[in-house]
Scaffold this motif. Structure first.
Motif, short mmCIF file in Angstrom:
data_model
loop_
_atom_site.label_atom_id
_atom_site.label_comp_id
_atom_site.label_asym_id
_atom_site.label_seq_id
_atom_site.Cartn_x
_atom_site.Cartn_y
_atom_site.Cartn_z
N ASP A 168 5.66 3.15 2.78
CA ASP A 168 7.11 2.92 2.84
C ASP A 168 7.85 4.21 3.22
O ASP A 168 7.89 5.16 2.45
N TYR B 183 6.42 1.26 11.00
CA TYR B 183 5.83 0.11 10.31
C TYR B 183 6.12 -1.16 11.13
O TYR B 183 7.24 -1.35 11.61
N GLU B 184 5.10 -1.99 11.27
CA GLU B 184 5.25 -3.23 12.03
C GLU B 184 5.69 -4.34 11.09
O GLU B 184 5.15 -4.52 10.00
N ASP B 185 6.69 -5.10 11.54
CA ASP B 185 7.26 -6.17 10.71
C ASP B 185 7.72 -7.29 11.62
O ASP B 185 8.85 -7.29 12.12
N GLY B 186 6.83 -8.26 11.84
CA GLY B 186 7.17 -9.38 12.71
C GLY B 186 7.36 -8.92 14.14
O GLY B 186 6.49 -8.26 14.73
N TRP C 252 9.84 -0.44 12.52
CA TRP C 252 10.90 0.38 11.95
C TRP C 252 10.32 1.66 11.37
O TRP C 252 9.14 1.73 11.04
N LYS D 213 16.71 2.42 7.17
CA LYS D 213 15.73 1.88 8.11
C LYS D 213 16.30 1.93 9.52
O LYS D 213 17.49 1.68 9.72
#
Length: 390
Positions: A281, A300-303, A307, A320
């Protein structure tokens, strides 16, 4: 269909690729790498026109091969001051009885890597000459580390191949190269002249040294990185670094984090300035070298988005920064082969908005970016772990 003599085909391929690669390396080192005009006469030297139809291509035609020659501008001669119009051979396609040999020209670039151009047909070219969509090389320009070559024998012929074939093939799958946009950069600098003061020149020197050191350190760890934030903007907008940015920004995917990364940078002579967040995080590392910061943002990959995070040390506030998903391409900055987002315009626009082409000297990392959102606050009980300032 007549049977193609495999030895003849291999011989032609090996001779053509070897001769042209060696010639281009010699030409670049002897002439292009030196200042001044690069005009070679027919009285003892070679010109571009001299090498359009070398003897081995004549030999190929005598054996019945058809030739399609593709040329393009020489990027090694382009700069903010000179927009190259010189054309060089990029690809030769040789056809015989339905078989295609593709000769790809690899040129040495100033960052000590090899480059080939894209395969682009001009309007008057025969588009049925070869199954172009099936060719492995040429969909895009490509960049490669210089491979170590070893001698082997194939069908009784001495040929050279990369010592690490699997690495070369892996590089080929991720070799896409983006050229610096010199014309747009020159137009930008006509509107907003670059700082040529001694301090600015010294800053660019320090940035070059720091970026090369960071690339070397991360290469030893086998951690890929790309230019991010202001450093990416500088490459995209003006083919250089932004002299008033005062730092170097790079991105790394969180899945590529290694626990020994801090030790590696310290061993390279960089001092850890701060460590914010944790691996899962909003991780962010900042190092200092010769009064210039190296900021490493972990993504970080998110869908359908990625971000990176930010932390305000005095309050524990979290932020973010969202970007559309992107792939990575190679580029060159300060004589270094580096990665950038292939979708650079989308990446830069996400971070700096539609007015990214207008310089902004006053920048608040908590509110100025177009893609920033508040992301809560770190609990004070976690501050010792997630907010470390040195």
């Amino acid at each position: 269909m007549p049977r193609v003599n495999r030895t003849a085909v291999l011989s032609l391929l090996i001779v053509s690729s070897s001769v042209f690669l060696l010639f281009q390396l010699y030409y670049y080192r002897k002439y292009v790498s030196k200042p001044g005009p690069h005009i070679l006469s027919r009285t003892g030297h070679l010109t571009a026109s001299d090498i359009q139809w070398p003897g081995f291509l004549l030999a190929a035609e005598q054996k019945g091969f058809e030739l399609l020659e593709l040329r393009g501008e020489d990027p090694r001669l382009a700069s903010l001051d000179t927009l190259s119009g010189e054309e060089i051979p990029l690809h030769f396609l040789l056809r015989l009885h339905g078989y295609i040999i593709q000769v790809v020209f690899l040129y040495e670039r100033s960052g000590n890597y090899l480059w080939h151009g894209a395969l682009r047909l001009k309007a008057n070219m025969d588009r049925s000459f070869a199954p172009f969509k099936r060719l492995d090389f040429g969909r895009h320009a490509g960049a490669y580390d210089r491979p170590e070559l070893v001698l082997t024998v194939l069908d009784g012929l001495d040929i050279r191949i990369p010592r690490n074939v699997s690495r070369f093939l892996s590089e080929q799958r991720h070799a896409r190269f983006l050229e610096c946009r010199y014309r747009d950069a020159r137009n930008f600098l006509q509107l907003y002249p670059d700082d040529t003061s001694a301090d600015a020149v010294d800053f660019r020197r320090k940035v070059k040294s720091l970026l090369h050191l960071a690339a070397q350190t991360l290469a030893h760890l086998n951690i890929p990185f790309w230019l991010s934030s202001g450093t990416c903007l500088g490459w995209f907008r003006q083919c250089s670094v932004i002299s008033y940015s005062r730092d170097v920004d790079i991105g790394i995917f969180s899945v590529d984090f290694r626990s020994d990364i801090i030790t590696a940078f310290r061993d390279a002579g960089l001092a850890l300035k701060h460590k914010f967040g944790k691996v899962e995080d909003s991780l962010e590392l900042s190092f200092l070298s010769d009064d210039v910061k190296l900021d490493i943002f972990f993504f970080y990959e998110d869908g359908d988005v990625v971000w990176n995070g930010g932390t305000q040390a005095k309050s524990g506030r979290k932020f973010k920064y969202f970007f559309p998903r992107f792939t990575l391409c190679w580029a060159e900055l300060l004589e270094l082969k580096v990665r950038v987002p292939c979708e650079t315009l989308d990446y830069v626009t996400a971070n700096y908005g539609a007015t990214w082409s207008v310089p902004v000297r006053s920048w608040d990392w908590k509110s100025s970016p177009s893609n920033v959102q508040e992301n809560g606050v770190w609990p004070q009980t976690k501050w010792a772990e997630v907010i470390q300032v040195y």
